[in-house]
Structures are given as C-alpha cells and as structure tokens.
Design a protein around this motif. Structure first.
Motif: not given
Length: 553
Positions: A226-227, A229-234, A236, A324, A449
């Motif tokens: 998740l660290a 994924i959220f750092d590359n949220l754009e 997803i 991502s 991340g």
C-alpha cells in the motif's frame, strides 16, 4: 542442466503451456459454478462464520480447527506465486495476465469448494490416529479407481517439490541475495535446518506455526504494498484500465518489445493463477482433511475463501504495485541467468519499431527468417565485447552495458564461443541492464513507494515468510501422499529428500525451477479435475443436504 530445461519446457508446452489446458481448468470451474448456482457468492458470508468457529462443536472428529486448516492451506498457496509468480506473469503476458488470474480465482473458488468437500467426505483415520485425506482417497474409496489414486499421489509427491519446495527456496534466496547480499547456499542451508525442525512435528506443529505466521506475513506485506500504491495513486486507474482492456484487445507494450497476444496473456495468466491459488490442483484438500467437523460441505465452504484471499486480494495488490510503479517496462542492472540469455545475428534496438516487430516474432516463435541464432566467436577484452555483428537478448529484451566475467573473478579477456545462440563457457557470468522478472521485479517495485530503499526489505521478509510456510505445508501434502503410496515408514526418507531439495534449489537456476513447477502442477491437476467431474451429482446432493440441515436448525 540446459538439456533438462529444454525437456521441461517442451513438456510444459504439451501440458500446461498448451492451448487446451487453460480451457480445461476454467471450464471445470465454470461448469461447477453454474451447476451449483454460484456457491462462491451464495456461501461467501457463511464461509467466514464457519472459519471463525460460530458452528464449532468440540467433540467432532479431526486434528485441528477450521481456522488452522484454512491457514495451513493458505500457507501452501500464499508463497512465491504471490510475489514472484505475479511478476513473472506480468513480465510474460502484460497487464492482461492479471485479469486472467482473477478469472482463475473466481471460478477456482468453486473448484476448491468441490475438491475439498469430496476429499473431506472420504478421509480416513490412520494407524497413529491422525486424519488423512485428499483426492487419492475419494478416487480409491468412492470411484474405485486405484490406478487414478496412485497416479495422483505420485503427482503430489512430484508437485511437492515442483510447487511447494524448489520455487519457494529459490525465490527466498534470490530476494535475500539481492537485498542483503547473503550467498544463496547459506540461505538455503539455514532455512533447510529450520524446515526440518518444523516438519518433524507433523500436522499439529505445522498448523500451530502457520496459524501465527500467515496473518502476520499478510499484514507486513500489505502495508509495504500500500505504501507503493498510494505513492503512485495517479497510475492506479490506468493500471486497472490496462488490465481489463488488454485482456480483450492484447497489448503491444507488455514486457518491453515482448508484446502480449490475447492467447499468450490468457495462457500465462491462467497458469500463474493456478500456481498461486492451486484451485483444482488437489493440494488444499489434504490440509482440510484434518479439520474437526462431521460436515464435509462446511469445510468446503471454508476452502472457497482461499482463492479470494490469495489471488483476488494479495496477487492484485502485488500486480498494482508492479504496474503503477512502471518497473515492469524498465531495464535494471542484474546478473543474467544462462537460460534467459540468447545471442542473435545482427544488431537490434528494442526502441526501433521495425526491430521490435522482428524481435517479437522471434521470441514468440513465429516462423520467420528475419532473425537467426548467432554462431561464432566473440572477442572480449576486460569484460567488454569488442566484436560486433550480434545482439545479446536477456529476459526478452536487448541487454545493455553488458560485462563478462568468470565465476565472479576479474573481467574476462579472451574468445567466447557461441553455438546456436548459447555461450559454451560453463563458468561464464554475464551482467548488465535488461528487463527482470520474478522476485527481483517485485523487489524493485517495492522501492518506488513511501519507504523508498527500505521497501525491498519488506519483500525479502515477506517472501521468506510466505515461501517458507508454503514449503512447510507442502511437506505435509507430500508425506500424506507417501503414506498412501508406501505406508508411514516412507515418510521419514521423503522428508530428508525434501529438505535436501530445498537447500539445493536455493542456488539453482531460476528459470529451470519455474519450468519444473509448471510441469508438476499440471500432472497433479488433470487427474483431480477428472475425478471431481465424475462425482458432480454426488457433490450437488452433499451440498444440498448440508444446506437443508443448516437451515433446519
């Protein structure tokens, strides 16, 4: 070793890599899904209640609880398939491969429900008082097909090495060497000793170990993922679009210039999905046979959660991390496996559109005269090739900044003979930049991340826990199969060989190990799918009886 790899690859092409195997696997799951009226949806909520003991009775026969049976079975499935296997599938088939892993998991939930229910129904109590079950028992006791039961049990023993032992050890050693620099032989030896200490305790010690380790390792791994994924949220949203759209249109961008035809992505996604969740393989029923219950269908419902947790949750998280972060399309510095390397005639650039088409056809064995294997001598000075007229392909990409050495010593100087695309020097070591796959690819992705460089340690620790627990669970599957084939006395010799194989695989060729695992999976799966199809009517009646009894209470 190369001859063994070629043999296994050819055999896999006839079996798991063949066009018909994915259709058989998904077809059986689809049939039972419709025939049993979508049990993976209808019984999903009920299955969680069973897992957490809402309907438990203390005096029911068995060796362990529903929860421990589930975690033992999950420890057999949640392993390198979730870390290395997803990366390998994306590397080979692009984003579409993850879509077909989802499909395999969805229909696999029903397949596992069926195989566990039937196997649990015909389990037996052994001489030492413990329960023994698995497809070989329903094949023998219900179908009266001793020959099929023996074939399955033999395949289980082979698959215990090809699925639960060799790839797990290899994945651990590869990741720990990349992260901490420890020699694979040291890693394999230390973990081999620990493996022996656990499996000697039988199902009680195995279940106790996995019930603690499985939840812990899942939490650690998901936090790290998740660290990223959220750092590359754009990225997803585009990743999900690519997963779905490429499954129906194909992708020209998968794995650099590899490309991913619909058939290729479908085949690799389904096969990797099976390797990850093992639905239809017949392994999980062996663990679930130990559960305390008189109702086979209730344990079957517990098992349908496994593909959901293993593939739809954990494999998806891994896939999103890789997609991502973009690392699956980048070249990275790495040491080349001999089986991944191939020298071809001529000079090619995988950034040139014309060369891309030629390389795609060559790598996907499309009949063409555009590219031929290189045969000749290459002059090397201080580790750098000074000859021209050839291109080195590694991991299905054009290798860059290549250096040559001998057994890790000073850079090689001399003449390197190449015959039909392969180097003839046995102790040659080659490194440079290329695409990477398996655990190495996931490890790199985890550094993209919030945790940065520290993310690689999460993969190493997670992979070690995942893979080690898988090896433990599969040792139990193998010794139950040996008990069926040759009696309790055969178990100890099997365990000794199992531990030795675990140590050896730590420093063996990655691609060779994956080739062996691909063959082992299929030779275990086909007899099991055949058996459960023969008992489809009985399965339906067993489930209906259970559900009627449950609602009458």
């Amino acid at each position: 070793m190369e001859g063994l790899y070629n043999f296994l690859t050819s055999l896999d092409g006839v079996l798991g890599g063949s066009p018909w195997f994915p259709f058989v696997l998904l077809g059986v799951g689809l049939f039972f899904t419709v025939y049993l009226k979508f049990p993976q949806i209808r019984y999903f909520k009920h299955a969680w209640k069973v897992v957490f003991g809402k309907f438990d009775k203390g005096n029911e026969p068995g060796d362990t609880t529903h929860f421990r049976a589930l975690t033992t079975a999950l420890s057999g499935t949640v392993g390198t398939g979730n870390i290395s296997g997803v990366a390998f599938a994306l590397y080979l088939g692009g984003p579409a491969a993850l879509f077909w892993m989802w499909a395999t998991a969805f229909f696999g939930m029903t397949t596992k429900f069926v195989e566990v229910t039937l196997s649990h129904k015909y389990r037996v109590q052994t001489e030492d008082g413990t329960m023994a079950g698995g497809p070989m028992y329903y094949m023998d006791r219900r179908l009266n097909m001793k020959w099929l039961a023996i074939a399955f049990a033999v395949a289980t023993v082979i698959s215990s090495f090809g699925t639960g032992n060799l790839p797990q050890s290899n994945g651990i050693a590869q990741s720990i060497e990349a992260t901490f620099g420890f020699e694979p032989v040291v890693v394999g030896s230390v973990l081999g000793i620990l493996l022996a200490l656990v499996i000697l305790g039988g199902i009680q010690r195995i279940a106790a170990f996995t019930s603690r380790v499985v939840p812990l390792m899942a939490v650690i791994y998901i936090i790290g993922a998740l660290a990223v994924i959220f750092d590359n949220l754009e990225n997803i949203g585009p990743s999900f679009v690519a997963i779905v759209s490429d499954a129906f249109t194909g992708s020209a961008a998968a794995g650099g210039f590899l490309g991913a035809s619909l058939a290729y992505a479908f085949n690799k996604g389904v096969n990797r999905g099976l390797f990850s969740n093992e639905a239809g393989q017949g392994s999980a029923p062996i663990a679930h046979a130990a559960a305390k219950t008189k109702e086979p269908a209730s344990e079957g419902m517990v098992s349908l959660l496994e593909p959901f947790i293993d593939t739809i949750v954990i494999c998806t998280i891994t896939g999103l991390v890789i997609l991502s972060s973009g690392v699956w399309k980048e070249k990275h510095e790495n040491n080349f496996d001999r089986s991944d390397m191939y020298f071809v005639q001529g000079t090619y650039d995988d950034q040139d559109s014309e060369d891309v088409g030629k390389l795609y056809n060559f790598l996907n064995e499309v009949k063409t005269q555009d590219i031929q294997p290189y045969t000749g001598d290459i002059r090397i000075v201080n580790g750098t090739a000074v000859s021209d007229g050839f291109t080195l392909i590694n991991a299905r990409s054009v290798a860059e900044d290549v250096t040559y050495s001998v057994s890790g010593e000073d850079p090689f100087t001399g003449t390197l003979q190449i015959i039909d695309g392969k180097p003839m020097k046995d102790n040659l070591e080659v490194s440079g930049k290329s695409l990477v796959h398996s655990a190495a690819l996931t490890t790199i992705a985890f550094t993209r991340g919030f945790f940065g460089h520290w993310g690689q340690y999460i993969v190493s620790v997670g992979l070690m826990l995942f893979a080690f627990s898988t090896a433990i669970a599969w040792s139990y599957y193998g010794d139950r199969a040996m008990t069926y084939l040759a009696g309790p006395r055969s178990v100890m010799p099997y365990r000794v060989i199992y531990v030795a194989g675990f140590i050896w695989a730590a420093f063996s060729d990655t691609t060779l190990v994956w080739a062996l695992s691909a063959v082992a999976i299929v030779i275990m799966t086909l007899p099991n799918l055949f058996g459960i199809l023969l008992l489809s009517k009985e399965m339906k009646q067993t489930v209906n009886d259970y559900w009627t009894k449950f609602h009458s209470k």
